[in-house]
Design a protein around this motif. Structure first.
Motif, PDB file in Angstrom:
ATOM      1  N   PHE A 122       0.831  -1.200   0.000  1.00 33.83           N
ATOM      2  CA  PHE A 122       0.000   0.000   0.000  1.00 33.83           C
ATOM      3  C   PHE A 122       0.866   1.251   0.000  1.00 33.83           C
ATOM      4  CE2 PHE A 122      -3.258   3.013   1.033  1.00 33.83           C
ATOM      5  CZ  PHE A 122      -4.399   2.450   0.505  1.00 33.83           C
ATOM      6  N   GLU A 123       1.974   1.218   0.736  1.00 37.50           N
ATOM      7  CA  GLU A 123       2.896   2.358   0.731  1.00 37.50           C
ATOM      8  C   GLU A 123       3.408   2.616  -0.683  1.00 37.50           C
ATOM      9  OE1 GLU A 123       4.159   4.589   2.926  1.00 37.50           O
ATOM     10  OE2 GLU A 123       2.784   3.967   4.500  1.00 37.50           O
ATOM     11  N   GLN A 124       3.781   1.538  -1.369  1.00 38.27           N
ATOM     12  CA  GLN A 124       4.317   1.680  -2.725  1.00 38.27           C
ATOM     13  C   GLN A 124       3.273   2.217  -3.697  1.00 38.27           C
ATOM     14  OE1 GLN A 124       5.750  -2.258  -3.536  1.00 38.27           O
ATOM     15  NE2 GLN A 124       7.384  -2.143  -2.008  1.00 38.27           N
ATOM     16  N   ALA A 125       1.999   1.879  -3.449  1.00 48.18           N
ATOM     17  CA  ALA A 125       0.936   2.298  -4.368  1.00 48.18           C
ATOM     18  C   ALA A 125       0.381   3.687  -4.051  1.00 48.18           C
ATOM     19  CB  ALA A 125      -0.201   1.275  -4.331  1.00 48.18           C
ATOM     20  N   SER A 126       0.769   4.261  -2.912  1.00 51.37           N
ATOM     21  CA  SER A 126       0.149   5.521  -2.474  1.00 51.37           C
ATOM     22  C   SER A 126       0.342   6.646  -3.485  1.00 51.37           C
ATOM     23  CB  SER A 126       0.707   5.936  -1.106  1.00 51.37           C
ATOM     24  OG  SER A 126       0.282   5.050  -0.106  1.00 51.37           O
ATOM     25  N   GLU A 127       1.522   6.764  -4.059  1.00 50.01           N
ATOM     26  CA  GLU A 127       1.781   7.844  -5.012  1.00 50.01           C
ATOM     27  C   GLU A 127       0.903   7.702  -6.248  1.00 50.01           C
ATOM     28  OE1 GLU A 127       3.064  11.375  -5.515  1.00 50.01           O
ATOM     29  OE2 GLU A 127       4.130  10.241  -3.962  1.00 50.01           O
ATOM     30  N   ARG A 128       0.786   6.467  -6.724  1.00 50.20           N
ATOM     31  CA  ARG A 128      -0.056   6.212  -7.906  1.00 50.20           C
ATOM     32  C   ARG A 128      -1.525   6.509  -7.595  1.00 50.20           C
ATOM     33  NH1 ARG A 128      -2.453   1.474  -8.793  1.00 50.20           N
ATOM     34  NH2 ARG A 128      -0.972   0.368  -7.449  1.00 50.20           N
ATOM     35  N   LYS A 129      -1.980   6.080  -6.421  1.00 46.12           N
ATOM     36  CA  LYS A 129      -3.377   6.328  -6.048  1.00 46.12           C
ATOM     37  C   LYS A 129      -3.639   7.824  -5.887  1.00 46.12           C
ATOM     38  CE  LYS A 129      -4.772   2.036  -5.828  1.00 46.12           C
ATOM     39  NZ  LYS A 129      -5.747   1.527  -6.822  1.00 46.12           N
ATOM     40  N   TRP A 130      -2.674   8.531  -5.305  1.00 48.34           N
ATOM     41  CA  TRP A 130      -2.844   9.966  -5.122  1.00 48.34           C
ATOM     42  C   TRP A 130      -2.948  10.675  -6.470  1.00 48.34           C
ATOM     43  CZ3 TRP A 130      -4.839  13.516  -2.557  1.00 48.34           C
ATOM     44  CH2 TRP A 130      -4.392  14.849  -2.565  1.00 48.34           C
ATOM     45  N   ALA A 131      -2.141  10.266  -7.434  1.00 40.87           N
ATOM     46  CA  ALA A 131      -2.204  10.865  -8.771  1.00 40.87           C
ATOM     47  C   ALA A 131      -3.574  10.645  -9.402  1.00 40.87           C
ATOM     48  CB  ALA A 131      -1.110  10.264  -9.658  1.00 40.87           C
ATOM     49  N   GLN A 132      -4.213   9.539  -9.079  1.00 44.03           N
ATOM     50  CA  GLN A 132      -5.517   9.217  -9.657  1.00 44.03           C
ATOM     51  C   GLN A 132      -6.640  10.073  -9.072  1.00 44.03           C
ATOM     52  OE1 GLN A 132      -6.798   5.219  -8.800  1.00 44.03           O
ATOM     53  NE2 GLN A 132      -8.390   5.216 -10.369  1.00 44.03           N
ATOM     54  N   ILE A 133      -6.539  10.446  -7.799  1.00 41.23           N
ATOM     55  CA  ILE A 133      -7.689  11.073  -7.140  1.00 41.23           C
ATOM     56  C   ILE A 133      -7.472  12.527  -6.736  1.00 41.23           C
ATOM     57  CG2 ILE A 133      -8.335   8.812  -6.217  1.00 41.23           C
ATOM     58  CD1 ILE A 133      -7.443   9.877  -3.440  1.00 41.23           C
ATOM     59  N   ARG A 134      -6.249  13.056  -6.777  1.00 41.32           N
ATOM     60  CA  ARG A 134      -5.968  14.343  -6.146  1.00 41.32           C
ATOM     61  C   ARG A 134      -6.775  15.500  -6.728  1.00 41.32           C
ATOM     62  NH1 ARG A 134       0.321  14.690  -8.105  1.00 41.32           N
ATOM     63  NH2 ARG A 134      -0.047  14.822 -10.361  1.00 41.32           N
ATOM     64  N   GLU A 135      -7.102  15.453  -8.003  1.00 41.61           N
ATOM     65  CA  GLU A 135      -7.832  16.578  -8.589  1.00 41.61           C
ATOM     66  C   GLU A 135      -9.259  16.691  -8.060  1.00 41.61           C
ATOM     67  OE1 GLU A 135      -9.390  16.038 -12.759  1.00 41.61           O
ATOM     68  OE2 GLU A 135      -7.994  14.336 -12.703  1.00 41.61           O
ATOM     69  N   PHE A 136      -9.759  15.620  -7.428  1.00 39.17           N
ATOM     70  CA  PHE A 136     -11.144  15.617  -6.964  1.00 39.17           C
ATOM     71  C   PHE A 136     -11.271  15.934  -5.475  1.00 39.17           C
ATOM     72  CE2 PHE A 136     -10.707  12.397 -10.384  1.00 39.17           C
ATOM     73  CZ  PHE A 136     -11.436  13.048 -11.353  1.00 39.17           C
ATOM     74  N   VAL A 137     -10.148  16.014  -4.755  1.00 40.97           N
ATOM     75  CA  VAL A 137     -10.187  16.237  -3.310  1.00 40.97           C
ATOM     76  C   VAL A 137     -10.561  17.681  -3.009  1.00 40.97           C
ATOM     77  CG1 VAL A 137      -8.821  16.202  -1.184  1.00 40.97           C
ATOM     78  CG2 VAL A 137      -8.494  14.409  -2.919  1.00 40.97           C
ATOM     79  N   ARG A 138     -11.513  17.859  -2.085  1.00 40.43           N
ATOM     80  CA  ARG A 138     -11.941  19.188  -1.652  1.00 40.43           C
ATOM     81  C   ARG A 138     -11.271  19.538  -0.321  1.00 40.43           C
ATOM     82  NH1 ARG A 138     -17.035  20.242  -4.093  1.00 40.43           N
ATOM     83  NH2 ARG A 138     -16.920  19.368  -6.194  1.00 40.43           N
ATOM     84  N   PRO A 139     -10.806  20.768  -0.119  1.00 39.02           N
ATOM     85  CA  PRO A 139     -10.220  21.150   1.175  1.00 39.02           C
ATOM     86  C   PRO A 139     -11.277  21.179   2.269  1.00 39.02           C
ATOM     87  CG  PRO A 139     -10.436  23.055  -0.259  1.00 39.02           C
ATOM     88  CD  PRO A 139     -10.814  21.864  -1.095  1.00 39.02           C
ATOM     89  N   GLY A 140     -10.815  21.187   3.500  1.00 36.35           N
ATOM     90  CA  GLY A 140     -11.715  21.185   4.654  1.00 36.35           C
ATOM     91  C   GLY A 140     -11.377  20.008   5.549  1.00 36.35           C
ATOM     92  N   ARG A 141     -12.370  19.202   5.867  1.00 36.87           N
ATOM     93  CA  ARG A 141     -12.144  17.982   6.652  1.00 36.87           C
ATOM     94  C   ARG A 141     -12.033  16.815   5.667  1.00 36.87           C
ATOM     95  NH1 ARG A 141     -13.200  17.613  11.997  1.00 36.87           N
ATOM     96  NH2 ARG A 141     -14.521  15.765  11.861  1.00 36.87           N
ATOM     97  N   ILE A 142     -10.833  16.270   5.556  1.00 39.75           N
ATOM     98  CA  ILE A 142     -10.526  15.221   4.578  1.00 39.75           C
ATOM     99  C   ILE A 142     -10.361  13.902   5.322  1.00 39.75           C
ATOM    100  CG2 ILE A 142      -8.910  14.456   2.806  1.00 39.75           C
ATOM    101  CD1 ILE A 142      -8.176  17.443   2.418  1.00 39.75           C
ATOM    102  N   LEU A 143     -11.159  12.932   4.967  1.00 42.70           N
ATOM    103  CA  LEU A 143     -11.217  11.656   5.673  1.00 42.70           C
ATOM    104  C   LEU A 143     -10.794  10.520   4.749  1.00 42.70           C
ATOM    105  CD1 LEU A 143     -12.211   9.744   7.987  1.00 42.70           C
ATOM    106  CD2 LEU A 143     -14.509   9.936   6.979  1.00 42.70           C
ATOM    107  N   ASP A 144      -9.784   9.759   5.179  1.00 47.82           N
ATOM    108  CA  ASP A 144      -9.353   8.560   4.452  1.00 47.82           C
ATOM    109  C   ASP A 144      -9.815   7.348   5.244  1.00 47.82           C
ATOM    110  OD1 ASP A 144      -8.172   6.621   2.929  1.00 47.82           O
ATOM    111  OD2 ASP A 144      -6.100   7.192   3.363  1.00 47.82           O
ATOM    112  N   ILE A 145     -10.788   6.630   4.702  1.00 48.87           N
ATOM    113  CA  ILE A 145     -11.352   5.456   5.365  1.00 48.87           C
ATOM    114  C   ILE A 145     -10.616   4.219   4.874  1.00 48.87           C
ATOM    115  CG2 ILE A 145     -13.438   4.112   5.756  1.00 48.87           C
ATOM    116  CD1 ILE A 145     -15.030   6.652   5.009  1.00 48.87           C
ATOM    117  N   GLY A 146     -10.113   3.422   5.825  1.00 42.81           N
ATOM    118  CA  GLY A 146      -9.260   2.309   5.452  1.00 42.81           C
ATOM    119  C   GLY A 146      -7.899   2.832   5.061  1.00 42.81           C
ATOM    120  N   CYS A 147      -7.358   3.704   5.909  1.00 41.14           N
ATOM    121  CA  CYS A 147      -6.157   4.469   5.547  1.00 41.14           C
ATOM    122  C   CYS A 147      -4.882   3.639   5.595  1.00 41.14           C
ATOM    123  CB  CYS A 147      -6.021   5.687   6.454  1.00 41.14           C
ATOM    124  SG  CYS A 147      -5.778   5.295   8.200  1.00 41.14           S
TER     125      CYS A 147
END
Length: 510
Positions: free
Chosen positions: A205-230
């Motif tokens: 999961f650590e190795q995949a974090s950068e790839r996953k972040w690249a996939q979703i980062r444009e959709f993240v809204r600021p404020g209270r950000i919750l990662d479920i199953g972090c």
């Protein structure tokens, strides 16, 4: 006797225990003037079925009982250890080292009612006093009283000591205990499965974090950000590094205690620049965890298929209902203008379509029969799976998938190929190379839900599927892992293209 050793998990203290200890240590009692040494076992576990209450809350109740009952007490945390004949000796050594005291049989009497543990202390030469077992009828044990809490039986308050009642109610642990004990997904020790190698899982999961972040980062809204199953908090580390979110609150929820420990370790190491980073060991499947309309971005990566897979089908909570309830909870806590970002595996659009599956039988061994892998060590399982041909792996997967996931794969012969559902073929093909965690992976179903299923689930939760949502195919997986050893076709032999394997679903309040 100078000390009365009282080992136990001590999640709940009873009135009977208090009366017993008071009688033992009072002037004229069998252990008059003795100090009670509370050896709190499984002290490093909490939020599990077997150990729902954190050690510091258990210790608070013990100290409060000691003051109320006039006991002189010492409290020692004892880490959880696998079942062992050395359990009693380990507990004594831990207490001796922590207190820097000699706690041999000449100085100590043990109070215990668990027969197997009594035998261990007796063998070491200790005199053991039965606690609940000395009564006729036998007094109700603390764990039995705790189960009354889980059953919402108000009589627990009459059996529990005032100290426990006060601490459990004051810190909201009554509902917490009920959630942990009644959880339909999580195992006794706070993990989804006892066969998962969490070290390997955390690394991947650590190795995949950068790839996953690249996939979703444009959709993240600021404020209270919750990662479920972090997991180990790798994705939140990427959020932390993004200047867009330097004033946001970063929240991580993880149910597996092994992974939660790594999250807390990262905070202690100063790995996060944002001071507002908080991790919670909770299961989001139960009642809503966060207040309504309080979260701006919820992120779930490789989580929802586990909710589907680890909901036991024999329980009243069906797999589809469990996922829907999870979606409903997220919808409830999503703020106006917020978003739920769900990235996960996905079944094909036509899961029941019959296909011919041709598999390579020249890339490994082809034993005459499958084997029962239950009870094998992880390394032995991995070695065996790697030795098999792709065709033989399918036979072993079919056996283990039915036993571990409760999913039966119906197969018929079609020449030298296999005739089966498309979803079942893809469940095998997407997992066949996971030898290191084979027994854990065959507990999970990747293709239980299709993209059309997800459209319906989000709509039922009151969420709108937003732009950017899509089902997609992992072409690297196809080209490097699947296509070289497998082929799918229609029953008449017409070759088929590979279906989707993953989804990105963006849910916005309707």
């Amino acid at each position: 006797m100078r000390y009365l050793l009282f080992p136990g998990r001590h999640h709940l203290l009873t009135r009977f225990q208090a009366a017993f200890l008071r009688a033992q240590t009072a002037p004229g009692g069998p252990s008059a003037g003795a100090t009670v040494v509370w050896a709190v076992t499984s002290a490093n576990h909490h939020t599990t079925k077997r150990n729902p209450v954190p050690f510091h809350r258990r210790e608070a109740a013990i100290e409060r009982l000691s003051v109320l009952e006039g006991l002189r007490s010492l409290v020692v945390p004892v880490h959880d250890v696998p079942p062992s004949a050395d359990f009693a000796a380990t507990t004594v050594k831990t207490c001796s080292e922590a207190l820097q005291l000699g706690l041999g049989p000449a100085e100590v009497t043990v109070a215990c009612s668990t027969p197997s543990v009594v035998a261990m202390y007796s063998e070491l030469g200790y005199r053991v006093l039965p606690v609940e077992d000395a009564q006729d009828p036998t007094a109700e044990r603390p764990w039995e009283v705790l189960l009354r809490i889980a059953a919402r039986d108000p009589r627990w308050e009459q059996l529990a000591h005032q100290a426990s009642v006060d601490v459990l109610q004051r810190y909201g642990l009554v509902d917490h205990i009920a959630r942990c004990v009644n959880d339909p997904v999580i195992g006794d020790d706070g993990g989804l499965t006892t066969t998962r190698d969490y070290h390997t899982y955390a690394e991947s999961f650590e190795q995949a974090s950068e790839r996953k972040w690249a996939q979703i980062r444009e959709f993240v809204r600021p404020g209270r950000i919750l990662d479920i199953g972090c997991a180990t908090g790798g994705l939140l580390e990427r959020v932390d590094r993004d200047p867009r979110f330097h004033e946001s609150d970063l929240l991580g929820v993880e149910v597996a205690r092994h992974l939660m420990a790594e999250c807390e370790h990262k905070v202690n190491q100063g790995r996060f620049r944002n001071p507002n980073v908080f991790f919670y060991q909770r299961n989001m499947l139960g009642d809503a965890v966060f207040p309504p309309r309080s979260i701006d971005t919820s992120i779930t990566v490789a989580v929802t298929h586990e909710i589907w897979s680890y909901t036991r089908p024999e329980t009243a909570l069906s797999r589809r209902r469990a996922v829907q309830r999870f979606a409903d909870n997220i919808a409830a806590h999503t703020a106006p203008g917020g978003v739920w970002i769900n990235a996960d595996v996905c079944g094909p659009d036509e899961p029941d379509r019959p296909v011919r599956l041709s598999l390579d039988d020249s890339d490994g061994a082809n034993p005459a029969a499958t084997v029962d892998l239950q009870g094998w060590g992880q390394d032995r399982v991995a070695e065996h799976i790697r030795s098999l041909s792709t065709r033989a792996k399918f036979a072993q997967f079919r056996r283990d998938f039915e036993r571990n996931a409760g999913v039966r794969i119906e197969v018929a012969a079609s020449g030298d190929a296999l005739l089966l559902r498309l979803a079942d073929a893809m469940d095998f093909l997407t997992r066949k190379d996971y030898a290191d965690n084979w027994l854990s992976e065959t507990r999970e179903q990747f293709c239980g839900l299709s993209y059309p299923d997800w459209q319906h689930i989000l709509a039922s939760a009151g969420l709108r599927l937003g732009p950017g949502s899509r089902a997609w195919r992992n072409d690297w997986l196809i080209e490097n892992r699947i296509a070289p050893v497998a082929r799918i076709s229609d029953p008449d032999g017409t070759r088929l293209d590979w279906p989707v394997t993953h989804l990105l679903a963006l849910g916005y309040p309707a």
